[in-house]
Design a protein around this motif. Structure first.
Motif, PDB file in Angstrom:
ATOM      1  N   ARG A   1     -25.376  -5.195  28.239  1.00  0.00           N
ATOM      2  CA  ARG A   1     -24.242  -4.497  27.761  1.00  0.00           C
ATOM      3  C   ARG A   1     -23.187  -5.519  27.102  1.00  0.00           C
ATOM      4  O   ARG A   1     -22.782  -4.999  25.564  1.00  0.00           O
ATOM      5  CB  ARG A   1     -23.739  -2.997  28.531  1.00  0.00           C
ATOM      6  N   HIS A   2     -22.741  -6.270  27.703  1.00  0.00           N
ATOM      7  CA  HIS A   2     -21.702  -6.982  27.120  1.00  0.00           C
ATOM      8  C   HIS A   2     -21.911  -7.931  25.644  1.00  0.00           C
ATOM      9  O   HIS A   2     -21.404  -7.896  25.028  1.00  0.00           O
ATOM     10  CB  HIS A   2     -21.129  -7.904  27.835  1.00  0.00           C
ATOM     11  N   HIS A   3     -23.552  -8.266  25.847  1.00  0.00           N
ATOM     12  CA  HIS A   3     -24.276  -9.138  24.787  1.00  0.00           C
ATOM     13  C   HIS A   3     -24.387  -8.160  23.226  1.00  0.00           C
ATOM     14  O   HIS A   3     -23.245  -8.652  22.634  1.00  0.00           O
ATOM     15  CB  HIS A   3     -25.179  -9.424  24.892  1.00  0.00           C
ATOM     16  N   LEU A   4     -24.182  -6.780  24.638  1.00  0.00           N
ATOM     17  CA  LEU A   4     -24.460  -5.982  22.651  1.00  0.00           C
ATOM     18  C   LEU A   4     -23.393  -5.914  22.639  1.00  0.00           C
ATOM     19  O   LEU A   4     -23.579  -5.776  20.689  1.00  0.00           O
ATOM     20  CB  LEU A   4     -25.591  -4.659  23.144  1.00  0.00           C
ATOM     21  N   ASN A   5     -22.579  -4.809  23.023  1.00  0.00           N
ATOM     22  CA  ASN A   5     -20.904  -5.121  22.378  1.00  0.00           C
ATOM     23  C   ASN A   5     -20.283  -5.960  21.475  1.00  0.00           C
ATOM     24  O   ASN A   5     -20.409  -5.302  20.247  1.00  0.00           O
ATOM     25  CB  ASN A   5     -20.010  -4.339  23.709  1.00  0.00           C
ATOM     26  N   ARG A   6     -20.511  -6.690  22.448  1.00  0.00           N
ATOM     27  CA  ARG A   6     -19.829  -8.416  20.685  1.00  0.00           C
ATOM     28  C   ARG A   6     -20.654  -7.925  20.006  1.00  0.00           C
ATOM     29  O   ARG A   6     -20.511  -8.763  18.849  1.00  0.00           O
ATOM     30  CB  ARG A   6     -20.020  -9.140  22.161  1.00  0.00           C
TER      31      ARG A   6
ATOM     32  N   ALA B   1     -13.457 -12.252  32.648  1.00  0.00           N
ATOM     33  CA  ALA B   1     -13.307 -11.278  32.326  1.00  0.00           C
ATOM     34  C   ALA B   1     -13.205  -9.943  31.511  1.00  0.00           C
ATOM     35  O   ALA B   1     -14.148  -9.329  31.510  1.00  0.00           O
ATOM     36  CB  ALA B   1     -11.887 -11.267  32.653  1.00  0.00           C
ATOM     37  N   LYS B   2     -13.975 -11.259  30.664  1.00  0.00           N
ATOM     38  CA  LYS B   2     -14.308 -10.226  29.107  1.00  0.00           C
ATOM     39  C   LYS B   2     -15.935 -10.290  29.103  1.00  0.00           C
ATOM     40  O   LYS B   2     -15.790  -8.949  29.051  1.00  0.00           O
ATOM     41  CB  LYS B   2     -14.174 -11.994  28.495  1.00  0.00           C
ATOM     42  N   ALA B   3     -16.167 -10.519  29.984  1.00  0.00           N
ATOM     43  CA  ALA B   3     -17.589 -10.125  30.008  1.00  0.00           C
ATOM     44  C   ALA B   3     -17.781  -9.276  31.059  1.00  0.00           C
ATOM     45  O   ALA B   3     -18.709  -8.415  30.554  1.00  0.00           O
ATOM     46  CB  ALA B   3     -18.136 -11.547  30.818  1.00  0.00           C
ATOM     47  N   ILE B   4     -16.847  -9.227  31.526  1.00  0.00           N
ATOM     48  CA  ILE B   4     -17.053  -7.671  32.531  1.00  0.00           C
ATOM     49  C   ILE B   4     -16.151  -6.655  31.901  1.00  0.00           C
ATOM     50  O   ILE B   4     -17.103  -5.518  31.624  1.00  0.00           O
ATOM     51  CB  ILE B   4     -16.396  -8.024  33.409  1.00  0.00           C
ATOM     52  N   ARG B   5     -15.371  -6.986  30.943  1.00  0.00           N
ATOM     53  CA  ARG B   5     -14.560  -5.538  29.962  1.00  0.00           C
ATOM     54  C   ARG B   5     -15.310  -5.400  29.350  1.00  0.00           C
ATOM     55  O   ARG B   5     -15.811  -4.286  29.384  1.00  0.00           O
ATOM     56  CB  ARG B   5     -13.426  -6.634  29.535  1.00  0.00           C
ATOM     57  N   ASP B   6     -16.316  -6.016  28.743  1.00  0.00           N
ATOM     58  CA  ASP B   6     -17.298  -5.984  27.414  1.00  0.00           C
ATOM     59  C   ASP B   6     -18.291  -4.985  27.647  1.00  0.00           C
ATOM     60  O   ASP B   6     -19.224  -4.655  27.185  1.00  0.00           O
ATOM     61  CB  ASP B   6     -17.833  -7.550  27.044  1.00  0.00           C
ATOM     62  N   THR B   7     -18.917  -5.516  29.061  1.00  0.00           N
ATOM     63  CA  THR B   7     -19.928  -4.685  29.845  1.00  0.00           C
ATOM     64  C   THR B   7     -19.578  -3.127  29.699  1.00  0.00           C
ATOM     65  O   THR B   7     -20.600  -3.092  29.769  1.00  0.00           O
ATOM     66  CB  THR B   7     -19.769  -4.992  31.282  1.00  0.00           C
ATOM     67  N   PHE B   8     -18.197  -2.839  30.062  1.00  0.00           N
ATOM     68  CA  PHE B   8     -18.152  -1.718  30.633  1.00  0.00           C
ATOM     69  C   PHE B   8     -17.248  -1.016  29.359  1.00  0.00           C
ATOM     70  O   PHE B   8     -17.104   0.513  29.696  1.00  0.00           O
ATOM     71  CB  PHE B   8     -16.906  -1.198  31.785  1.00  0.00           C
ATOM     72  N   ARG B   9     -17.079  -1.711  28.203  1.00  0.00           N
ATOM     73  CA  ARG B   9     -16.804  -1.475  26.921  1.00  0.00           C
ATOM     74  C   ARG B   9     -17.558  -0.446  26.359  1.00  0.00           C
ATOM     75  O   ARG B   9     -18.498  -0.675  26.503  1.00  0.00           O
ATOM     76  CB  ARG B   9     -15.893  -1.870  25.712  1.00  0.00           C
ATOM     77  N   ALA B  10     -17.224   1.349  26.005  1.00  0.00           N
ATOM     78  CA  ALA B  10     -17.994   1.803  25.496  1.00  0.00           C
ATOM     79  C   ALA B  10     -18.160   1.294  24.017  1.00  0.00           C
ATOM     80  O   ALA B  10     -18.021   0.914  23.582  1.00  0.00           O
ATOM     81  CB  ALA B  10     -17.244   2.766  25.182  1.00  0.00           C
TER      82      ALA B  10
END
Length: 316
Positions: free
Chosen positions: A91-96, A306-315
Motif C-alpha cells: 500500500r505504501h508503494h501505491l500511495n506514493r 517510518a515513512k514506509a509505515i506511514r504511507d502504508t496506513f495513509r488513506a
C-alpha cells in the motif's frame, strides 16, 4: 518470488553484496578513469562507487553483470527496498506512486492532450499510465517486473509490455517518460538514446533520476545496490545531449527532473573536467568504521522505515 537466502545476503550489514561484477567503461563517455566517491552504502554494506574522471557520471565498481542484476531484481529488490513481500504492490508503494503520478501528469499537462500517445518506460504498477489516460492520452507501459506489470494490467487495464523491443519498429510517441529508472540500468545513456528515438515530431521526453548532489542528505544515504549509476544535473543533461535532446524551456525543472525536446543542434559538448573531484569532495566518503561509529546512519534509517509505515496506513 523472493529467495530468502539471497535476500538475507543483500540485507546483512557490514558485508559485501553477493556478486562478482565486472570492470566496465563509462556508459556516458567511454572513459575508464575513475575516482572513488564511496565505499559504503546506506544499508551499512560495502559497496564501491566511482565517478568517471572525464564526465563525472557515477557508477558501481565493479558493475554487476546483467545476469547478476536480473537475479537481484527477481529475488531481492522489491522486498528489500519496497517491503513488497506479497504478490501485490504494498500500500505504501501505491500511495506514493499515485501522488507522483499526479505530479508528473500535471507537469506534462501541455503535452497530455486528448489523443496524445504516451510511453512510460519502467511503468511499475501503472499509476502514471492511469493518470495520463484520464487526461485523454493513449498509454503504453514497459515494465520487466512481472508482478507489477501484471497488477497494472489487471487493476487498470493498461497496455504493458515486458521490454522496449516489443514495440512495433515504427511506433512513436508524443510523450515518453522515464521516472527513477535510468539509475537502475547498466546502460542508462544508451537506453535514453533509444527512448529519444521513439519520439514523434514535436514530442517531449521526461526524465527523472535521484540527484547525487542533493543537499541535506548524508553522503552514504545516496548509495545502494539498486542504483548502479548516479547522476547530477550536468551528467543528466549531457546524457540527453548525446541522445539529441535539450531541456525544454516551457517546462519546470528541478536539477535531475527535467523535460527535454528534440534538438538537431544538440551536441555532447565538453565535459566539466573537475566534476569527478568536486563530487568526491562533496560526498566525502568516510571509512565504514567511522561512519558506523558516528551514528549518522541511524536517523535516516528510522525516517526511511517510518515513512514506509506511514504511507502504508495513509488513506488512499
Amino acid at each position: 518470488m523472493s529467495d530468502p537466502l539471497h535476500l538475507v545476503r543483500h540485507a546483512l550489514p557490514f558485508t559485501g553484496y553477493p556478486y562478482r561484477g565486472e570492470a566496465v567503461a563509462c556508459n556516458l563517455c567511454g572513459c575508464t578513469g575513475t575516482l572513488v566517491v564511496a565505499e559504503t552504502d546506506r544499508r551499512l554494506k560495502r559497496l564501491r562507487s566511482v565517478a568517471c574522471t572525464e564526465c563525472g557520471l557515477i557508477r558501481t565498481d565493479p558493475m554487476p553483470t546483467q545476469d547478476e542484476l536480473g537475479a537481484y531484481y527477481a529475488s531481492a529488490y522489491r522486498a528489500a527496498y519496497q517491503f513488497a513481500l506479497g504478490k501485490r504492490p504494498p500500500r505504501h508503494h501505491l500511495n506514493r506512486s499515485r501522488r507522483e503520478a499526479v505530479f508528473r501528469a500535471d507537469l506534462l499537462a501541455p503535452a497530455l492532450r486528448p489523443g496524445a500517445r504516451v510511453l512510460d518506460f519502467g511503468s511499475g504498477s501503472g499509476e502514471f499510465l492511469t493518470a495520463a489516460r484520464a487526461r485523454g492520452a493513449t498509454v503504453t507501459g514497459v515494465e520487466p517486473g512481472l508482478s507489477y506489470a501484471a497488477f497494472a494490467r489487471a487493476e487498470y487495464g493498461a497496455r504493458v509490455l515486458d521490454r522496449l523491443d516489443a514495440l512495433a519498429p515504427d511506433e512513436a510517441f508524443d510523450v515518453v517518460t522515464v521516472h527513477h529508472v535510468l539509475e537502475h540500468l547498466r546502460d542508462p545513456v544508451d537506453t535514453l538514446e533509444r527512448l529519444a528515438g521513439r519520439l514523434a515530431p514535436g514530442g517531449v521526453l521526461y526524465a527523472a533520476v535521484p540527484n547525487m548532489a542533493a543537499t541535506g542528505k548524508p553522503p552514504h544515504e545516496r548509495f545502494h545496490f539498486a542504483h548502479v549509476h548516479g547522476f547530477v544535473r550536468e551528467t543528466l543533461d549531457r546524457a540527453g545531449a548525446r541522445a539529441g535532446l535539450t531541456p525544454h524551456p516551457d517546462y519546470w525543472r528541478e536539477d535531475t527532473t527535467a523535460v527535454y525536446r528534440r534538438d538537431p543542434a544538440a551536441r555532447r559538448g565538453p565535459a566539466r573536467t573537475d566534476l569527478a573531484r568536486a563530487l568526491a569532495a562533496a560526498l566525502a566518503p568516510a571509512s565504514p568504521g567511522t561512519y558506523i561509529a558516528s551514528g549518522a546512519w541511524l536517523g535516516p534509517m528510522i525516517r526511511r522505515n517510518a515513512k514506509a509505515i506511514r504511507d502504508t496506513f495513509r488513506a488512499s
